[in-house]
Design an enzyme around this catalytic site. Structure first.
Site, PDB file in Angstrom:
ATOM      1  N   LYS A 192      56.094  32.449  56.723  1.00  0.00           N
ATOM      2  CA  LYS A 192      57.412  32.074  57.273  1.00  0.00           C
ATOM      3  C   LYS A 192      57.498  30.553  57.158  1.00  0.00           C
ATOM      4  CE  LYS A 192      59.439  30.635  60.346  1.00  0.00           C
ATOM      5  NZ  LYS A 192      60.167  29.359  60.192  1.00  0.00           N
ATOM      6  N   GLY A 245      52.075  22.905  62.516  1.00  0.00           N
ATOM      7  CA  GLY A 245      53.338  22.447  63.093  1.00  0.00           C
ATOM      8  C   GLY A 245      53.078  21.662  64.361  1.00  0.00           C
ATOM      9  N   SER A 246      54.053  21.667  65.251  1.00  0.00           N
ATOM     10  CA  SER A 246      53.954  20.833  66.448  1.00  0.00           C
ATOM     11  C   SER A 246      53.036  21.466  67.496  1.00  0.00           C
ATOM     12  CB  SER A 246      55.345  20.645  67.045  1.00  0.00           C
ATOM     13  OG  SER A 246      55.859  21.901  67.438  1.00  0.00           O
ATOM     14  N   THR A 247      52.538  20.638  68.379  1.00  0.00           N
ATOM     15  CA  THR A 247      51.647  21.134  69.434  1.00  0.00           C
ATOM     16  C   THR A 247      52.388  22.098  70.358  1.00  0.00           C
ATOM     17  OG1 THR A 247      50.228  19.218  69.277  1.00  0.00           O
ATOM     18  CG2 THR A 247      50.197  20.389  71.380  1.00  0.00           C
ATOM     19  N   GLY A 250      52.596  25.340  68.672  1.00  0.00           N
ATOM     20  CA  GLY A 250      51.219  25.853  68.606  1.00  0.00           C
ATOM     21  C   GLY A 250      50.825  26.528  69.908  1.00  0.00           C
ATOM     22  N   GLU A 267      46.961  23.737  63.137  1.00  0.00           N
ATOM     23  CA  GLU A 267      46.929  22.340  62.681  1.00  0.00           C
ATOM     24  C   GLU A 267      48.144  21.672  63.296  1.00  0.00           C
ATOM     25  OE1 GLU A 267      44.654  20.884  60.878  1.00  0.00           O
ATOM     26  OE2 GLU A 267      43.494  22.631  60.298  1.00  0.00           O
ATOM     27  N   CYS A 301      51.200  14.423  60.095  1.00  0.00           N
ATOM     28  CA  CYS A 301      50.457  14.704  61.327  1.00  0.00           C
ATOM     29  C   CYS A 301      49.436  13.621  61.591  1.00  0.00           C
ATOM     30  CB  CYS A 301      49.767  16.049  61.180  1.00  0.00           C
ATOM     31  SG  CYS A 301      48.853  16.190  59.639  1.00  0.00           S
ATOM     32  N   GLU A 398      54.488  11.810  69.842  1.00  0.00           N
ATOM     33  CA  GLU A 398      54.549  11.794  68.372  1.00  0.00           C
ATOM     34  C   GLU A 398      56.002  11.533  67.955  1.00  0.00           C
ATOM     35  OE1 GLU A 398      53.964  15.558  66.299  1.00  0.00           O
ATOM     36  OE2 GLU A 398      52.640  14.562  64.868  1.00  0.00           O
TER      37      GLU A 398
HETATM   38  P1  NAD Z   1      57.514  22.899  64.354  1.00  0.00           P
HETATM   39  O1  NAD Z   1      56.376  23.227  65.259  1.00  0.00           O
HETATM   40  O2  NAD Z   1      58.828  22.630  64.943  1.00  0.00           O
HETATM   41  O3  NAD Z   1      57.739  24.091  63.302  1.00  0.00           O
HETATM   42  C1  NAD Z   1      56.684  24.561  62.491  1.00  0.00           C
HETATM   43  C2  NAD Z   1      56.995  25.990  62.082  1.00  0.00           C
HETATM   44  O4  NAD Z   1      56.990  26.815  63.248  1.00  0.00           O
HETATM   45  C3  NAD Z   1      58.355  26.185  61.436  1.00  0.00           C
HETATM   46  O5  NAD Z   1      58.235  27.136  60.400  1.00  0.00           O
HETATM   47  C4  NAD Z   1      59.199  26.738  62.574  1.00  0.00           C
HETATM   48  O6  NAD Z   1      60.285  27.528  62.164  1.00  0.00           O
HETATM   49  C5  NAD Z   1      58.183  27.592  63.293  1.00  0.00           C
HETATM   50  N1  NAD Z   1      58.494  27.858  64.704  1.00  0.00           N
HETATM   51  C6  NAD Z   1      59.287  27.165  65.537  1.00  0.00           C
HETATM   52  N2  NAD Z   1      59.257  27.710  66.783  1.00  0.00           N
HETATM   53  C7  NAD Z   1      58.428  28.776  66.714  1.00  0.00           C
HETATM   54  C8  NAD Z   1      57.942  29.722  67.668  1.00  0.00           C
HETATM   55  N3  NAD Z   1      58.331  29.696  68.938  1.00  0.00           N
HETATM   56  N4  NAD Z   1      57.053  30.657  67.258  1.00  0.00           N
HETATM   57  C9  NAD Z   1      56.614  30.690  65.981  1.00  0.00           C
HETATM   58  N5  NAD Z   1      57.040  29.816  65.019  1.00  0.00           N
HETATM   59  C10 NAD Z   1      57.920  28.862  65.393  1.00  0.00           C
HETATM   60  O7  NAD Z   1      56.975  21.691  63.462  1.00  0.00           O
HETATM   61  P2  NAD Z   1      57.776  20.891  62.328  1.00  0.00           P
HETATM   62  O8  NAD Z   1      58.791  20.049  62.990  1.00  0.00           O
HETATM   63  O9  NAD Z   1      58.180  21.832  61.237  1.00  0.00           O
HETATM   64  O10 NAD Z   1      56.605  19.994  61.717  1.00  0.00           O
HETATM   65  C11 NAD Z   1      56.207  18.790  62.271  1.00  0.00           C
HETATM   66  C12 NAD Z   1      54.966  18.977  63.125  1.00  0.00           C
HETATM   67  O11 NAD Z   1      53.917  19.544  62.343  1.00  0.00           O
HETATM   68  C13 NAD Z   1      54.422  17.658  63.634  1.00  0.00           C
HETATM   69  O12 NAD Z   1      54.034  17.793  64.975  1.00  0.00           O
HETATM   70  C14 NAD Z   1      53.213  17.423  62.749  1.00  0.00           C
HETATM   71  O13 NAD Z   1      52.249  16.590  63.329  1.00  0.00           O
HETATM   72  C15 NAD Z   1      52.723  18.808  62.530  1.00  0.00           C
HETATM   73  N6  NAD Z   1      51.883  18.906  61.321  1.00  0.00           N
HETATM   74  C16 NAD Z   1      50.526  19.041  61.466  1.00  0.00           C
HETATM   75  C17 NAD Z   1      49.710  19.079  60.338  1.00  0.00           C
HETATM   76  C18 NAD Z   1      48.219  19.204  60.467  1.00  0.00           C
HETATM   77  O14 NAD Z   1      47.569  19.519  59.466  1.00  0.00           O
HETATM   78  N7  NAD Z   1      47.626  18.959  61.626  1.00  0.00           N
HETATM   79  C19 NAD Z   1      50.270  18.976  59.067  1.00  0.00           C
HETATM   80  C20 NAD Z   1      51.653  18.845  58.956  1.00  0.00           C
HETATM   81  C21 NAD Z   1      52.448  18.811  60.090  1.00  0.00           C
END
Ligand code: NAD
Length: 495
Positions: A192, A245-247, A250, A267, A301, A398
């Site tokens: 997804k 994605g975001s904490t 996560g 991550e 990130c 962040e």
């Molecule tokens: P996000 O957490 O908003 O979204 C990430 C994904 O999760 C998207 O596909 C989104 O549609 C999905 N999502 C949103 N809400 C959800 C839920 N309740 N349940 C399941 N899935 C859901 O993050 P973003 O804004 O897309 O990306 C930026 C973040 O990602 C930053 O915090 C960045 O630090 C982090 N990031 C971390 C790494 C790493 O390797 N540590 C790498 C890249 C980005």
């Protein structure tokens, strides 16, 4: 797959069970080009019922179509074919990705070469997944009864059906990081991608299809709805979620996964520190700090968003950094001369602008930048804030933009204390000419990756992941493979 009628934007469908198809309930959303703020393509808007179909297909591919039982060399061959396709089509997809999420074309060209290499790495790993032989244990069972001498060995087996949920900042790289080890291990997958930049993942999916991966082994369900990701995270028919994605998201994934005790790797975000000691080579330190915070428009990130500078060199270093930041060429991500592209999407653009307001309200000084860029679209100025202390919001949260916060310190102990005074623990940099200090400090900073006199170097050969609220588990390298495997112990009497 991708269709375009005259006068219409190109359109991408869902990929489920080896077929390109419309969502069960129809519907599409528009993906924007962040350099202009204009829609440039439409994307199938999958829903929970599409996730169910994709999970069903991945389940069947895993349970009854024999994907995990295939000899590893067969899976390796498909990975190698995919690697070649990525090399051939990479430059073209790089342009689409720059258009979709504003990443510099120079970085995207490199990313597709890296994707080619990492797929070859995982192809090579597929036939090296072996177990251990355990020395014959004490031949007694729990009741104290004598047992025959036993031969005990371990098998490493694929974890099962994996849900891959990815962010928008490096979407193709992120799905490749998950796909490679999952396929080498013999897992199947439902992906997804982010609603903000789904195109490169859908293009990658076309290549997976062309490489001959059987129906159901890999499925991609794009969606504009967060609840669709949440549905995948909570799905009882999958064994693992691999999330980047975001904490905050996560945490919700971990809660959702608890229901059937899914394995979860996360991550997540960071608030990493670049620590510049007074004995640093200033030029090297400026280069490293710039790579840490301005590469990818600060939307990484691992961004070195807190820049800890030893008091003796504070003014000299800030002047050099501000001058270098001011000289950066902000511009069209498709222009190879550009050094900073736009922020990738409207919500993140608005978030970065809101932190400029937060910084003003916290009374810090912008040595350079601090506002939207005159180019329009979602461009912002590369920014260096001075007079920051580590309790301020701009030092704790962040921002995910090209915004460096300079925090002065006095001595090694204080530097380490400030670096560790954060909820996160993803990465960090140490700039010093003292080799002993460099190794002392990297050992004390609680983070998954540390760089010495450089920043933001990554490779699939080294594990990557976070301490503390920056994540669970590791991606890449041998640790990244373990995340897609279960271990089974097998006992057999030999007397
Ligand atoms: P996000 O957490 O908003 O979204 C990430 C994904 O999760 C998207 O596909 C989104 O549609 C999905 N999502 C949103 N809400 C959800 C839920 N309740 N349940 C399941 N899935 C859901 O993050 P973003 O804004 O897309 O990306 C930026 C973040 O990602 C930053 O915090 C960045 O630090 C982090 N990031 C971390 C790494 C790493 O390797 N540590 C790498 C890249 C980005």
């Amino acid at each position: 797959m991708v269709s375009q009628q005259s006068g219409q934007l190109p359109h991408y469908q869902l990929y489920i069970d080896g077929q390109w198809r419309d969502p069960a309930e129809g519907g599409a959303f528009v993906s924007e080009n962040p350099a202009t703020g204009q829609g440039w393509t439409t994307i199938a808007d999958g829903q929970a019922s599409d996730i169910d179909l994709a999970v069903q297909a991945a389940r069947r591919a895993f349970d009854s179509d024999g994907w995990p039982e295939r000899i590893p060399q067969e899976r390796a061959q498909m990975l190698r074919k995919l690697a070649d396709l990525c090399l051939a089509r990479g430059p073209e997809i790089a342009k689409l990705e720059s258009t979709d999420n504003g990443k510099l074309i120079t970085e995207m060209m490199l990313q597709w070469r890296l994707i080619h290499e990492l797929l070859l790495y995982w192809a090579g790993m597929a036939d090296k997944i072996d177990g251990r032989m355990i020395p014959s244990p004490l031949p007694l069972d729990v009741t104290g009864t004598h047992l025959p001498k036993c031969f005990v060995y371990t098998r490493r087996e694929p974890v099962g059906v994996v849900g891959a949920i990815t962010p928008w900042n490096s979407p193709a790289m992120q799905i490749a990081y998950k796909f490679g080890p999952a396929m080498a291990a013999g897992c199947t997958m439902v992906c997804k991608p982010s609603e903000h930049a789904p195109v490169s993942t859908l293009e990658f999916t076309k290549l997976v299809d062309a490489a001959g991966f059987p129906p159901g082994v890999f499925n991609t369900v794009s969606s504009s709805r967060k609840e669709v990701g949440a549905h995948l995270a909570a799905h009882r028919d999958i064994e693992k979620i691999s999330f980047t994605g975001s904490t905050a998201v996560g945490q919700s994934i971990v809660r959702a996964a608890a229901d059937n005790m899914k394995r979860v790797t996360c991550e997540l975000g960071g608030k990493s520190a670049s620590i510049v000691f007074a004995d640093a080579d200033i030029e090297k330190a400026v280069t490293g700090v710039m790579a840490g915070i301005f590469a990818a428009t600060g939307q990484t990130c691992m961004a070195g968003s807190r820049v800890l500078v030893e008091e003796q060199i504070h003014d000299k270093f800030v002047a050099a950094l501000a001058e270098a930041a001011r000289a950066m060429r902000v511009g069209d991500p498709l222009d190879p001369a550009s050094q900073v592209g736009p922020v990738s999407n409207r919500p993140n653009y608005e978030k970065v602008l809101s932190y400029f307001d937060v910084a003003r309200s916290e009374g810090v000084h912008a040595a350079v930048g601090g506002k939207a860029h005159e180019l329009g679209g979602y461009f912002v100025e590369p920014t260096v804030f001075t007079g920051v202390n580590n309790t301020m919001r701009i030092a704790r949260e962040e921002i995910f933009g090209p915004v460096a916060s300079i925090i002065p310190f006095n001595g090694e102990d204080e530097a380490v204390a400030i670096a560790n005074d954060t909820d996160y623990g993803l990465a960090g940099g140490v700039f010093t000419e003292s080799i002993s200090r460099a190794h002392r400090v990297v050992a004390k900073v609680r983070a998954g990756t540390m760089w010495i006199n450089t920043y933001r170097l990554v490779t699939h050969l080294a594990p990557f992941g976070g301490y503390k609220m920056s994540g669970w588990g590791r991606e890449n390298s041998l640790e990244g493979l373990d995340a897609f495997l279960e271990t089974k112990a097998v006992w057999v009497p030999v007397e």
